[in-house]
Design an enzyme around this catalytic site. Structure first.
Site, PDB file in Angstrom:
ATOM      1  N   PRO A 129      18.047 -44.701 -90.549  1.00 47.65           N
ATOM      2  CA  PRO A 129      17.212 -44.588 -89.349  1.00 47.65           C
ATOM      3  C   PRO A 129      16.469 -43.260 -89.237  1.00 47.65           C
ATOM      4  O   PRO A 129      17.062 -42.185 -89.350  1.00 47.65           O
ATOM      5  CB  PRO A 129      18.222 -44.763 -88.214  1.00 47.65           C
ATOM      6  CG  PRO A 129      19.232 -45.695 -88.794  1.00 47.65           C
ATOM      7  CD  PRO A 129      19.360 -45.267 -90.239  1.00 47.65           C
ATOM      8  N   CYS A 130      15.144 -43.368 -89.010  1.00 49.06           N
ATOM      9  CA  CYS A 130      14.287 -42.183 -89.077  1.00 49.06           C
ATOM     10  C   CYS A 130      13.978 -41.586 -87.713  1.00 49.06           C
ATOM     11  O   CYS A 130      13.412 -40.502 -87.631  1.00 49.06           O
ATOM     12  CB  CYS A 130      12.972 -42.529 -89.776  1.00 49.06           C
ATOM     13  SG  CYS A 130      11.930 -43.682 -88.851  1.00 49.06           S
TER      14      CYS A 130
END
Length: 343
Positions: free
Chosen positions: A92-93
């Site tokens: 997850p960015c």
């Protein structure tokens, strides 16, 4: 990693899978390579719309059943996972993205990286191949990036990184992403003179070539809505009177005259628009179609070929979100081919 008389098989576990960007790229490579074959043995994803899209496009190696989704990566019993040679994932960015909070390690989502380490410490895959936003390696997130590299080294991996932009590899989208690739140190690590950066590919097609021939009318804004945009963005009345179809960068309030699209993002960010030559004095200003989203993510979608299938139950918002959060598969294909030619 198994070897047959024909091809070496690389078994892959796809974490944080989304629509399976790694799987799409590996399918392309399987068709090209005479020496190497990638086989996905399982994946992990929790978003139902992503799961439906993944299952519509990817099957097990015998093509008779869906691949097993191991679900929430934090709840996986690692001892139950099948053996695999490569872990892939775009963890997850949001903690590191300029479109997010940029809280880095302070954001609990940032700790999902620890799940990659938890799995790889036990399964010990030969390779690790990961993606994230460029913001992870810069500014106040840089200490997190340096910690990630340190942790990889501590658990026995030789890692290199690179930043690639899709527009440098043939797709007219400005999309910079940070890529990691590593090999276990006890197996020799990365080769001497290993390069993470493929040679650039000259762009021969531009935004016009990726757009629908006849876009649906419900994609277009009314003249009243366009006039409101011009007023808010302080543009003259004839600002959108272009000669060819171009990208309007809503975030920076300008037409992209380089014939390249800005970064594809989920529809809720509301930043990509297409501006077209006026018709009967009326401005033509619209959002991207779903096919256009995915073409700009590297997919071949035309009269002869459709590289991605959409489930019947998916909405514009759901599919647009999957595209905006996915891997641009053209650059992934080029990068994986470049990497494995050196191994």
């Amino acid at each position: 990693m198994a070897s047959t008389s024909k091809k070496t098989i690389v078994r892959v576990f796809e974490g944080f899978a989304g629509y399976g960007g790694a799987s799409f790229a590996m399918k392309r490579l399987n068709k090209k390579s005479k020496k190497l074959r990638f086989e996905v043995v399982g994946y992990s994803e929790i978003c139902q719309s992503a799961i439906d899209l993944y299952n519509a496009n990817h099957k097990s190696c015998n093509h008779k059943s869906p691949l097993k989704n191991w679900g929430d990566i934090t709840k996986i019993d690692v001892s139950e996972l099948p053996n695999f040679d490569m872990f892939t994932g775009g963890f997850p960015c949001q903690p590191f993205s300029s479109a997010g909070s940029r809280l880095g390690e302070l954001d609990p989502r940032g700790t999902l990286f620890a799940e990659i380490i938890r799995i790889c410490k036990v399964k010990k895959p030969k390779y690790i191949f990961l993606e994230n936003v460029v913001g992870l390696s810069r500014g106040k997130c840089k200490p997190t990036f340096e910690n990630i590299l340190r942790i990889f080294k501590e658990i026995g991996y030789d890692i290199q990184t690179t930043i690639l932009n899709s527009k440098d590899y043939g797709v007219p989208q400005t999309r910079q992403r940070l890529w990691f690739f590593g090999v276990r140190q006890d197996l020799g690590g990365l080769p001497n003179n290993f390069s993470m950066t493929p040679e650039k590919v000259e762009m021969t097609e531009f935004i016009e070539d990726y757009l629908d021939a006849t876009p649906a009318e419900d994609l277009y804004k009314s003249q009243r809505q366009v006039d409101h945009v011009k007023e808010v963005h302080n543009k003259p009345a004839d600002y959108f009177h272009v000669q060819e179809r171009l990208c309007y960068d809503y975030y920076n309030r300008k037409i992209r005259t380089d014939r390249v699209c800005m970064t594809i993002t989920p529809p809720n960010h509301n930043v990509v628009r297409i501006v077209e030559p006026p018709v009967n004095g009326q401005d033509r200003f619209r959002k991207l179609s779903i096919d256009e989203h995915f073409r700009l993510m590297g997919f071949k979608i035309n009269e002869k070929e459709r590289e991605i299938i959409y489930p019947d139950n998916q909405t514009y918002i759901q599919l647009g979100e999957r595209a905006g959060n996915g891997w641009e598969i053209n650059v992934v294909t080029i990068l994986l081919e470049h990497i494995f030619k050196q191994l």
